[in-house]
Design an enzyme around this catalytic site. Structure first.
Site, PDB file in Angstrom:
ATOM      1  N   ALA A   1      76.046  35.309  35.168  1.00 23.41           N
ATOM      2  CA  ALA A   1      76.260  36.295  36.221  1.00 23.41           C
ATOM      3  C   ALA A   1      77.101  35.634  37.305  1.00 23.41           C
ATOM      4  CB  ALA A   1      74.921  36.730  36.780  1.00 23.41           C
TER       5      ALA A   1
ATOM      6  N   GLY B   1      73.245  34.645  32.428  1.00 21.05           N
ATOM      7  CA  GLY B   1      73.448  35.999  31.921  1.00 21.05           C
ATOM      8  C   GLY B   1      74.333  36.039  30.679  1.00 21.05           C
TER       9      GLY B   1
ATOM     10  N   GLU C   1      72.096  35.485  27.898  1.00 21.78           N
ATOM     11  CA  GLU C   1      71.273  36.691  27.711  1.00 21.78           C
ATOM     12  C   GLU C   1      72.013  37.801  26.971  1.00 21.78           C
ATOM     13  OE1 GLU C   1      70.115  36.483  31.917  1.00 21.78           O
ATOM     14  OE2 GLU C   1      68.046  36.637  31.197  1.00 21.78           O
TER      15      GLU C   1
ATOM     16  N   GLU D   1      69.364  29.176  35.078  1.00 22.27           N
ATOM     17  CA  GLU D   1      69.059  29.819  36.366  1.00 22.27           C
ATOM     18  C   GLU D   1      68.156  28.983  37.259  1.00 22.27           C
ATOM     19  OE1 GLU D   1      68.953  31.315  33.399  1.00 22.27           O
ATOM     20  OE2 GLU D   1      69.830  33.318  33.520  1.00 22.27           O
TER      21      GLU D   1
HETATM   22  N1  DAK Z   1      79.863  32.736  38.723  1.00 21.49           N
HETATM   23  C1  DAK Z   1      80.988  32.784  39.463  1.00 21.49           C
HETATM   24  N2  DAK Z   1      82.048  31.980  39.253  1.00 21.49           N
HETATM   25  C2  DAK Z   1      81.947  31.090  38.263  1.00 21.49           C
HETATM   26  C3  DAK Z   1      80.806  30.983  37.439  1.00 21.49           C
HETATM   27  C4  DAK Z   1      79.717  31.865  37.699  1.00 21.49           C
HETATM   28  N3  DAK Z   1      78.595  31.892  36.964  1.00 21.49           N
HETATM   29  N4  DAK Z   1      81.000  29.991  36.550  1.00 21.49           N
HETATM   30  C5  DAK Z   1      82.241  29.502  36.801  1.00 21.49           C
HETATM   31  N5  DAK Z   1      82.811  30.172  37.829  1.00 21.49           N
HETATM   32  C6  DAK Z   1      84.139  29.963  38.396  1.00 21.49           C
HETATM   33  C7  DAK Z   1      84.175  28.699  39.253  1.00 21.49           C
HETATM   34  O1  DAK Z   1      83.659  28.952  40.551  1.00 21.49           O
HETATM   35  C8  DAK Z   1      85.668  28.421  39.252  1.00 21.49           C
HETATM   36  O2  DAK Z   1      86.287  29.313  40.150  1.00 21.49           O
HETATM   37  P1  DAK Z   1      87.414  28.776  41.215  1.00 21.49           P
HETATM   38  O3  DAK Z   1      86.757  27.706  41.980  1.00 21.49           O
HETATM   39  O4  DAK Z   1      88.529  28.276  40.324  1.00 21.49           O
HETATM   40  O5  DAK Z   1      87.751  29.993  42.001  1.00 21.49           O
HETATM   41  C9  DAK Z   1      86.099  28.827  37.853  1.00 21.49           C
HETATM   42  O6  DAK Z   1      85.083  29.720  37.364  1.00 21.49           O
HETATM   43  C10 DAK Z   1      86.167  27.649  36.899  1.00 21.49           C
HETATM   44  O7  DAK Z   1      84.912  26.983  36.967  1.00 21.49           O
HETATM   45  P2  DAK Z   1      84.799  25.408  37.170  1.00 21.49           P
HETATM   46  O8  DAK Z   1      85.912  24.890  38.005  1.00 21.49           O
HETATM   47  O9  DAK Z   1      83.406  25.122  37.616  1.00 21.49           O
HETATM   48  O10 DAK Z   1      85.033  24.892  35.679  1.00 21.49           O
HETATM   49  P3  DAK Z   1      84.411  23.614  34.971  1.00 21.49           P
HETATM   50  O11 DAK Z   1      85.064  23.575  33.636  1.00 21.49           O
HETATM   51  O12 DAK Z   1      84.474  22.397  35.850  1.00 21.49           O
HETATM   52  O13 DAK Z   1      82.853  23.944  34.783  1.00 21.49           O
HETATM   53  C11 DAK Z   1      80.945  25.305  34.134  1.00 21.49           C
HETATM   54  C12 DAK Z   1      82.475  25.017  33.988  1.00 21.49           C
HETATM   55  C13 DAK Z   1      80.652  26.571  33.326  1.00 21.49           C
HETATM   56  C14 DAK Z   1      80.157  24.119  33.550  1.00 21.49           C
HETATM   57  C15 DAK Z   1      80.617  25.484  35.627  1.00 21.49           C
HETATM   58  O14 DAK Z   1      81.545  26.416  36.204  1.00 21.49           O
HETATM   59  C16 DAK Z   1      79.237  26.019  35.833  1.00 21.49           C
HETATM   60  O15 DAK Z   1      78.255  25.296  35.754  1.00 21.49           O
HETATM   61  N6  DAK Z   1      79.122  27.331  36.153  1.00 21.49           N
HETATM   62  C17 DAK Z   1      77.853  27.963  36.454  1.00 21.49           C
HETATM   63  C18 DAK Z   1      77.089  28.231  35.175  1.00 21.49           C
HETATM   64  C19 DAK Z   1      75.762  28.869  35.472  1.00 21.49           C
HETATM   65  O16 DAK Z   1      74.886  28.283  36.103  1.00 21.49           O
HETATM   66  N7  DAK Z   1      75.594  30.098  35.011  1.00 21.49           N
HETATM   67  C20 DAK Z   1      74.391  30.855  35.239  1.00 21.49           C
HETATM   68  C21 DAK Z   1      74.628  31.770  36.386  1.00 21.49           C
HETATM   69  S1  DAK Z   1      73.095  32.483  36.935  1.00 21.49           S
HETATM   70  C22 DAK Z   1      69.280  38.759  37.941  1.00 21.49           C
HETATM   71  C23 DAK Z   1      69.582  38.914  36.633  1.00 21.49           C
HETATM   72  C24 DAK Z   1      70.340  37.984  35.993  1.00 21.49           C
HETATM   73  C25 DAK Z   1      70.814  36.897  36.643  1.00 21.49           C
HETATM   74  C26 DAK Z   1      70.544  36.760  37.951  1.00 21.49           C
HETATM   75  C27 DAK Z   1      69.775  37.701  38.606  1.00 21.49           C
HETATM   76  N8  DAK Z   1      68.446  39.722  38.643  1.00 21.49           N
HETATM   77  C28 DAK Z   1      67.470  40.464  37.883  1.00 21.49           C
HETATM   78  C29 DAK Z   1      68.464  39.810  40.012  1.00 21.49           C
HETATM   79  C30 DAK Z   1      71.629  35.931  35.962  1.00 21.49           C
HETATM   80  C31 DAK Z   1      71.893  34.749  36.524  1.00 21.49           C
HETATM   81  C32 DAK Z   1      72.911  33.859  36.013  1.00 21.49           C
HETATM   82  O17 DAK Z   1      73.579  34.115  35.034  1.00 21.49           O
END
Ligand code: DAK
Length: 256
Positions: free
Chosen positions: A64, A109, A112, A132
Site C-alpha cells: 500500500a 498489500g 495480500e 507492516e
Molecule cells: N509506498 C509508497 N512509495 C513506495 C513504496 C510504498 N509502499 N515502496 C516504494 N515506494 C517508492 C519509494 O518511496 C521511491 O519513491 P521516490 O523516493 O523515488 O519518490 C520509489 O518507490 C523507489 O523506492 P526505493 O528508492 O525505496 O527503491 P529501493 O529499490 O531502494 O527499495 C523497497 C525498494 C521495496 C525494498 C523499498 O522501497 C521498501 O522497503 N518499500 C516499502 C515496502 C513496504 O514496507 N511495503 C508495505 C507497505 S504497508 C490497511 C490495509 C492494508 C495496509 C495498510 C492499512 N488498513 C486496513 C487501514 C497495507 C499496508 C502495506 O502494504
C-alpha cells in the site's frame, strides 16, 4: 476502458491486469485500487477464462502507498481498508482462476493481493513478505486470514511478527509460491498456466473454484454439502456430456 496506473490486456480468453505505477514500485494508492476493481469487473464481464495479475517494471506491488497512509485518521484508514479488501475479495471471487505472476517486490498489500489469487508463480528475484509490523501497523487486506491457510500458522505468525522478506525459493518452500522460474521466463510461465486453465471446461473450472473457496467460508460439513450439490449440477452440461463421451469414444474432447 483505460486507466492511468492499470492496464488490462487480452490474449484470446486470458486477461492480464498489470499494475503500472513503476516510479512508486507499483505501490497501491486510491486511484490504483479503484482502477484495479474496475478492471477486474471488466475482465469478469467480458468472460475471461483466466486472469493474470502482475506489476510493471521490477516490482510486483511494493505494498500500500505509505506516503498516502502516513497521516490517515482511524476513520479514513477504515475506508482505505475496505477499498483494498474489496479488490482482494474481487480477485478471490473472480469467476475464473487468477494467477499472480510475482515479478519482484511483493510487500504488505502487494503480498495480500498475491494471496487473494488462486495460484502464484514467481521470478527468481521476487521478494515477498508482510512487512507492516515495521511501520507500526498490521496486515489490513487479508493476510492475517489468508496467509496461515496457505503456509500454516507457525510460518504465518513468524512472517507477520518479524516482517520477514522471503526470497522466491524460501517462499516456495513454505508453499507461498507454487513455482519459481528464471526472471526472463515469468511472463511465459504465467501465460502457459493461464492457457492450460483456459483450455479446460469453463463451467466446471468455475464450479471447482467456488467449491474450493466454500471450504474457507464455514465448517467442513457445509463445504462437503456444497461440493455434493456443485458436483451434481455439472451433469447435463455440454462439457460433462462431451468430456465423458470423448473418453468413452477414445477421442479428444471439444469443450465449450
Ligand atoms: N509506498 C509508497 N512509495 C513506495 C513504496 C510504498 N509502499 N515502496 C516504494 N515506494 C517508492 C519509494 O518511496 C521511491 O519513491 P521516490 O523516493 O523515488 O519518490 C520509489 O518507490 C523507489 O523506492 P526505493 O528508492 O525505496 O527503491 P529501493 O529499490 O531502494 O527499495 C523497497 C525498494 C521495496 C525494498 C523499498 O522501497 C521498501 O522497503 N518499500 C516499502 C515496502 C513496504 O514496507 N511495503 C508495505 C507497505 S504497508 C490497511 C490495509 C492494508 C495496509 C495498510 C492499512 N488498513 C486496513 C487501514 C497495507 C499496508 C502495506 O502494504
Amino acid at each position: 476502458m483505460s486507466w492511468n496506473t492499470v492496464q488490462l490486456e487480452w490474449d484470446d480468453d486470458v486477461a492480464t491486469l498489470t499494475v503500472d505505477r513503476p516510479d512508486a514500485l507499483n505501490a497501491l494508492n486510491v486511484a490504483t485500487l479503484e482502477a484495479m476493481g474496475e478492471a477486474i469487473e471488466a475482465a469478469a464481464n467480458d468472460g475471461a477464462r483466466a486472469l493474470v495479475l502482475t506489476g510493471a517494471g521490477d516490482a510486483f506491488i511494493a505494498g500500500a502507498d505509505i506516503k498516502y497512509m502516513q497521516d490517515l485518521s482511524a476513520e479514513a484508514a477504515q475506508e482505505w481498508g475496505e477499498l483494498g479488501h474489496d479488490v482482494a475479495d474481487a480477485l478471490e471471487a473472480f469467476p475464473a482462476p487468477t494467477i499472480a505472476a510475482v515479478n519482484g517486490y511483493a510487500f504488505g498489500g502487494g503480498c495480500e493481493m498475491a494471496l487473494a489469487c488462486d495460484l502464484r508463480v514467481a521470478s527468481e528475484s521476487a521478494l515477498i513478505g508482510n512487512t507492516e509490523i515495521d511501520l507500526g501497523i498490521i496486515p489490513g487486506w487479508g493476510a492475517t486470514q489468508r496467509l496461515p491457510r496457505l503456509v500454516g500458522d507457525e510460518t504465518a505468525r513468524r512472517m507477520i511478527f518479524f516482517g520477514e522478506r522471503l526470497g522466491a525459493d524460501a517462499a516456495a518452500e513454505v508453499g507461498l509460491f507454487g513455482e519459481v522460474v528464471a526472471d526472463d521466463d515469468l511472463a511465459d510461465a504465467a501465460a502457459e498456466l493461464a492457457d492450460r486453465i483456459a483450455a479446460k471446461p469453463a463451467f466446471a473450472m468455475r464450479t471447482a473454484k467456488q467449491a474450493l473457496n466454500q471450504g474457507y467460508e464455514g465448517p467442513q460439513a457445509s463445504g462437503l454439502e456444497y461440493e455434493k450439490r456443485a458436483f451434481a449440477s455439472l451433469f447435463g452440461t455440454h462439457d460433462q456430456r462431451e468430456g465423458m463421451a470423448a473418453f468413452v469414444e477414445d477421442r479428444d474432447p471439444e469443450f465449450e
